[in-house]
Design an enzyme around this catalytic site. Structure first.
Site, short mmCIF file in Angstrom:
data_model
loop_
_atom_site.label_atom_id
_atom_site.label_comp_id
_atom_site.label_asym_id
_atom_site.label_seq_id
_atom_site.Cartn_x
_atom_site.Cartn_y
_atom_site.Cartn_z
CG ASP A 121 60.75 27.68 -0.27
OD1 ASP A 121 60.91 27.25 0.89
OD2 ASP A 121 60.05 28.67 -0.54
CD GLU A 168 53.66 24.32 -1.77
OE1 GLU A 168 54.79 24.20 -2.27
OE2 GLU A 168 53.21 25.41 -1.34
CB THR A 216 62.48 29.87 -4.40
OG1 THR A 216 63.06 30.61 -5.46
CG2 THR A 216 63.55 29.33 -3.49
CB SER A 217 59.02 29.59 -8.92
OG SER A 217 58.05 30.43 -9.47
NE ARG A 218 52.72 29.71 -6.40
CZ ARG A 218 53.25 30.64 -5.60
NH1 ARG A 218 54.46 30.50 -5.11
NH2 ARG A 218 52.55 31.72 -5.27
CE LYS A 272 57.12 41.89 -8.90
NZ LYS A 272 56.48 41.73 -10.21
CB ILE A 273 61.97 36.69 -7.47
CG1 ILE A 273 60.89 37.23 -6.53
CG2 ILE A 273 62.85 35.67 -6.77
CD1 ILE A 273 59.82 36.21 -6.14
CG ASP A 327 61.09 36.34 -18.77
OD1 ASP A 327 59.99 36.46 -19.35
OD2 ASP A 327 61.24 36.58 -17.56
CG HIS A 364 55.60 28.03 -0.23
ND1 HIS A 364 54.76 27.62 -1.23
CD2 HIS A 364 55.88 29.33 -0.50
CE1 HIS A 364 54.51 28.63 -2.05
NE2 HIS A 364 55.20 29.69 -1.62
CB CYS A 373 58.88 31.50 -14.91
SG CYS A 373 58.99 29.72 -14.88
#
Ligand code: NAI
Length: 344
Positions: free
Chosen positions: A258, A263, A232-234, A153-154, A173, A295, A205
């Site tokens: 992010d 973190e 911006t994922s993990r 989606k993102i 992917d 985040h 992902c």
């Protein structure tokens, strides 16, 4: 329905109180994160509601079950902080699979533009009436190649944004989306080709055993000189030490993060009066070409509303109907949304 809400931030409360009172769910807001020491706070509640940095490991799951908790409602999409294998047949795990892919995708573009056009530096200079342009030469995004890892989606919204800038897209992917590859401006390729040909690489992902440290020394070695890395994922998708090395060697031109692997004890809190113990983060933040946000990619009004509404409806659906389409299920393979309501 009484729910113990962990790791509460002030911005969570209005939307959860609004939807909670509308649907008959009562929340007790705890500031503390959920962990082995705090799980006991959930005694007597029907469920708990947690966020990305609440560690739901085997011991926490055992404690929650012992406290009489039946449901773990994640108010986020990712579930890498939950031991899903252990939770199976003990605790029902609900999540918010989508709340605003736009929030995260749009935030991904913000620090990219900031870093390559030196906005963070210009902002400080002009506040001091320094109107010099020295050192501010950036580059056009138009015509550049962006590598997008994870086209869910993102990732797909981010691809649309990049196409708006006239960028070419190389995508990777594990489960490519049908109809996305147009053989021209958007092409699925293998990871190594994406690394070798991308000017910018953006991670969208999930964090799994497969993707842990996917950006490591070997991957950075394969990249173009000056590559810009966006995450911006993990955090743990990137080996932060390897990234730092890549920045110091000038191989990595910029990084916008992010999320950060370590973190959990830092982000979302004001640590400005404390000595920063994490040398890697300290060094990364000190670099002129690294932008770190804590985040916050999800943090828009629209996303907060959607998160609260879906979480409350998940809880109500589960307690009233005994099932919820957003229940996560681990059936010996990998965790995925339960399609038939037979998670145990
Ligand atoms: P999604 O489930 O729609 O898309 C994830 C994509 O990654 C899927 O297409 C999937 O096939 C792909 N994928 C799975 N395993 C892979 C692998 N080994 N290699 C490459 N691709 C793989 O998820 P969505 O909503 O797009 O979210 C993506 C990630 O963004 C989440 O997992 C979460 O970690 C992160 N996120 C971060 C937020 C923030 O505030 N910074 C907020 C929301 C999500």
């Amino acid at each position: 329905m009484n729910i113990a809400f962990f790791d509460t931030k002030q911005y969570d409360i209005p939307s959860f109180e609004k939807y909670g009172s509308e649907y008959g769910v009562s929340f007790k807001f705890f500031d503390t994160k959920l962990n082995e020491d705090t799980a006991e706070l959930a005694r007597g509640y029907d469920g708990v509601c947690v966020f990305v940095n609440d560690a739901v490991n085997a011991k926490v799951i055992d404690s929650l079950v012992d406290c009489g908790v039946k449901v773990l409602a994640l108010r986020c999409a990712g579930f890498n902080n939950v031991d899903m294998k252990y939770a199976f047949s003990k605790l029902h795990v609900l999540r918010v699979p989508a709340y605003s892919p736009y929030a995260v995708a749009e935030h991904t573009m913000a620090p990219l533009l900031t870093s390559i056009r030196r906005i963070h530096k210009a902002y400080i200079r002009t506040r001091d009436f320094n109107f010099s342009l020295a050192g501010f030469t950036g580059f056009d995004l138009y015509g550049k190649t962006v590598g997008v890892i994870g086209t869910g989606k993102i990732g797909r919204v981010f691809i649309d944004i990049c196409r708006g800038f006239g960028m070419k897209v190389l995508a990777y992917d594990k489960f490519p989306a049908k109809g996305l590859d147009n053989g021209d401006t958007i092409r699925y390729v293998e990871k190594d080709e994406l690394f070798a040909k991308s000017d910018i690489i953006s991670l969208h992902c999930p964090l799994t055993e497969d993707t842990h440290h996917m950006i490591n020394e070997a991957a950075i070695e394969k990249c173009k000189k000056g590559v810009v890395i966006l995450n911006t994922s993990r955090g743990a998708l990137i080996d932060a030490e390897a990234l730092l090395k890549g920045i110091k060697s000038r191989k990595v031109g910029a990084a916008c993060l992010d999320v950060y692997e370590e973190e959990a004890d830092l982000f979302f809190e004001d640590n400005s009066g404390h000595i920063m113990e994490d040398d890697t983060l300290l060094r990364l933040i000190s670099m002129p070409n690294v932008i770190v946000t804590s985040h916050q990619a999800f943090l828009t009004e629209e996303a907060l509303e959607n998160i609260a509404e879906t979480t409350v409806k998940n809880i109500v659906g589960f307690f009233e109907n005994g099932q919820c389409p957003n229940e996560l299920c681990y059936r010996g393979g990998s965790a995925e949304d339960c399609k038939d309501g037979k998670c145990f």
